[in-house]
Design an enzyme around this catalytic site. Structure first.
Site, mmCIF file in Angstrom:
data_model
loop_
_atom_site.group_PDB
_atom_site.id
_atom_site.type_symbol
_atom_site.label_atom_id
_atom_site.label_comp_id
_atom_site.label_asym_id
_atom_site.label_seq_id
_atom_site.Cartn_x
_atom_site.Cartn_y
_atom_site.Cartn_z
ATOM 1 N N ASP A 60 31.620 -0.674 0.405
ATOM 2 C CA ASP A 60 32.226 -1.508 -0.627
ATOM 3 C C ASP A 60 33.712 -1.628 -0.290
ATOM 4 O OD1 ASP A 60 33.399 -2.459 -3.098
ATOM 5 O OD2 ASP A 60 31.569 -1.833 -4.107
ATOM 6 N N CYS A 96 26.029 -6.382 -4.001
ATOM 7 C CA CYS A 96 27.343 -7.023 -4.093
ATOM 8 C C CYS A 96 27.160 -8.449 -4.616
ATOM 9 C CB CYS A 96 28.037 -7.020 -2.737
ATOM 10 S SG CYS A 96 27.092 -7.816 -1.438
ATOM 11 N N PRO A 97 28.215 -9.035 -5.172
ATOM 12 C CA PRO A 97 28.069 -10.389 -5.707
ATOM 13 C C PRO A 97 27.943 -11.425 -4.599
ATOM 14 C CG PRO A 97 30.265 -9.486 -6.171
ATOM 15 C CD PRO A 97 29.565 -8.490 -5.335
ATOM 16 N N ASP A 110 14.014 -9.427 -5.381
ATOM 17 C CA ASP A 110 13.864 -9.873 -6.770
ATOM 18 C C ASP A 110 14.560 -11.225 -6.934
ATOM 19 O OD1 ASP A 110 13.152 -9.497 -9.551
ATOM 20 O OD2 ASP A 110 15.273 -9.105 -9.954
ATOM 21 N N GLU A 141 15.475 -19.947 -5.387
ATOM 22 C CA GLU A 141 14.685 -19.534 -6.556
ATOM 23 C C GLU A 141 14.744 -20.513 -7.710
ATOM 24 O OE1 GLU A 141 16.625 -15.703 -7.451
ATOM 25 O OE2 GLU A 141 17.273 -16.582 -9.339
ATOM 26 N N ILE A 143 25.833 -1.593 -10.702
ATOM 27 C CA ILE A 143 24.409 -1.474 -10.370
ATOM 28 C C ILE A 143 24.221 -0.618 -9.109
ATOM 29 C CG2 ILE A 143 22.326 -2.761 -9.702
ATOM 30 C CD1 ILE A 143 23.442 -5.101 -11.459
ATOM 31 N N THR A 190 18.212 -7.092 -4.858
ATOM 32 C CA THR A 190 18.059 -7.397 -6.288
ATOM 33 C C THR A 190 19.351 -8.040 -6.797
ATOM 34 O OG1 THR A 190 18.813 -5.181 -6.912
ATOM 35 C CG2 THR A 190 16.423 -5.515 -6.763
ATOM 36 N N SER A 191 20.168 -8.575 -5.865
ATOM 37 C CA SER A 191 21.469 -9.095 -6.286
ATOM 38 C C SER A 191 21.455 -10.616 -6.437
ATOM 39 C CB SER A 191 22.538 -8.627 -5.314
ATOM 40 O OG SER A 191 23.798 -8.877 -5.858
ATOM 41 N N ARG A 192 21.582 -11.337 -5.327
ATOM 42 C CA ARG A 192 21.490 -12.797 -5.339
ATOM 43 C C ARG A 192 20.850 -13.238 -4.022
ATOM 44 N NH1 ARG A 192 22.022 -12.589 -9.979
ATOM 45 N NH2 ARG A 192 23.568 -13.535 -11.334
ATOM 46 N N HIS A 228 13.049 -12.424 -10.203
ATOM 47 C CA HIS A 228 14.325 -12.181 -10.893
ATOM 48 C C HIS A 228 14.105 -11.496 -12.252
ATOM 49 C CE1 HIS A 228 18.712 -13.664 -10.684
ATOM 50 N NE2 HIS A 228 18.642 -12.576 -11.441
#
Ligand code: NAI
Length: 332
Positions: free
Chosen positions: A174, A204-205, A257, A262, A155, A231-233, A294
């Site tokens: 990264d 990133c996760p 997002d 959430e 992404i 927009t990841s977590r 989300h």
């Protein structure tokens, strides 16, 4: 074989029914999220199909195992909500959908940046009320601006490509950078990215090492007035610290997002209720904060890919064949 589908929305039913047709799987749709309180709904199922806010910690997995569930298929890429060690111990196979239209999330990231920068969401409401005043709608030209992409995987790379196409200078951080990124941007360390970026976008996760990656310290090292996009977590951001940085104007704008709490809010209609989340309410009050629920993944193409990969994962795991998307596959 019965598959209990948790957190099922009408769109899940549409795409999964289509993908599962003729496979012998019988999806049973449950609108509620999987938790210790709802796990009993998986009775008679050999597999459960879950999404981002379903809880698959050790107690829930133990209950699932007791009910006879041996397969967990995730309709998403992130698996921070699954205790993989517990699944391994219990002999429950777990598979995910590692990639589904990374462009869908990248395009939503761009939509958030564009909307927040040019205030099109506010302009839309103004024009409908006959107000054509431009006060408060001033943005910046993105061409020539510096954007920092944190996590240059699928992404992040897709996002970097779009931003590069807009004429932005792209920086990437990264620990395992994709070689393709070098064609688009400059790989830098995290501190350099924070110090130089006008926009910081997180891709990133969520893991132990990335929990609250954006905390008070990181925010203080960002360019004053910069935009932060996630927009990841939700857990990548310390919401309390972000609110403080918005209040002091160190942070210029925020687009999210995803949100750490959430699971209590997203994917449901709360418009007739009083929202009991003061942090969320505070965030939503800022004129320079844009929140979506989300929906980065929410395109026809991505849902189709999710449904078909989920079906293929179920077929492979149920037959005991090697499943390339397995996180845990005890029998092979
Ligand atoms: P990916 O696995 O292709 O890329 C993630 C990248 O992050 C990898 O290159 C990895 O090396 C890097 N990374 C790991 N730790 C890092 C750190 N501390 N700092 C910087 N980079 C780090 O994953 P993909 O497909 O790009 O997805 C990224 C995230 O997007 C997922 O983990 C998921 O949480 C989120 N997502 C959000 C969606 C939405 O609807 N908003 C939909 C799909 C995914």
């Amino acid at each position: 074989m019965q598959v209990t589908v948790f957190s099922a929305q009408p769109f899940d039913r549409r795409f999964l029914d289509n993908a599962m047709a003729g496979t012998g799987f019988e999806p049973v749709y449950q609108p509620v999220a999987l938790s210790l309180q709802t796990v009993a709904l998986a009775e008679c199922a050999r597999a459960v199909c879950v999404f981002v806010n379903d809880v698959l910690d050790a107690p829930v997995l133990t209950e699932l195992h007791g009910l006879g569930v041996r397969i967990v298929v995730l309709r998403c890429a992130g698996y921070n909500n699954v205790d993989l060690e517990a699944a391994q111990r219990l002999g429950i196979a777990v598979a995910r959908v590692p990639a589904y239209s990374p462009q869908a999330v990248a395009e939503h990231t761009l939509a958030l940046i564009m909307t927040l920068n040019r205030h099109t969401h506010r302009a839309f409401n103004r024009v409908r009320e006959g107000n054509f005043n431009l006060d408060g709608l001033l943005g910046v030209t993105l061409h020539g601006r510096t954007v920092g992409v944190v996590g240059t995987g699928r992404i992040g790379l897709a996002t970097a490509r779009i931003l590069h196409g807009l004429g932005c200078r792209v920086l990437g951080f990264d620990p395992n950078p994709a070689p393709e990124f070098a064609m688009i941007g400059e790989a830098v360390d995290f501190d350099t990215l924070l110090a130089r970026a006008d926009i910081v976008s997180l891709h990133c996760p969520l893991a132990e090492a990335t929990h609250h990656l954006i905390n008070a310290d990181a925010l203080s090292r960002m360019k004053p007035g910069a935009m932060l996009v996630n927009t990841s977590r939700g857990g990548l951001i310390d919401t309390r610290a972000v609110i403080e940085a918005l209040r002091t104007r160190q942070l210029g704008a925020l687009a999210i997002d995803v949100y750490e709490q959430e699971s209590e809010l997203f994917f449901r209609d709360h418009s007739q209720e009083i929202i009991n989340d003061d942090m969320f309410a505070r965030l939503a009050m800022f004129p320079n904060v844009l929140i979506t629920g989300h929906q980065g993944f929410f395109t026809e193409e991505a849902l189709d890919e999710i449904a078909h990969t989920t079906r293929d994962n179920l077929l492979a795991l149920a037959a005991g064949h090697t499943c390339h998307n397995a996180l845990i596959q005890p029998e092979v």
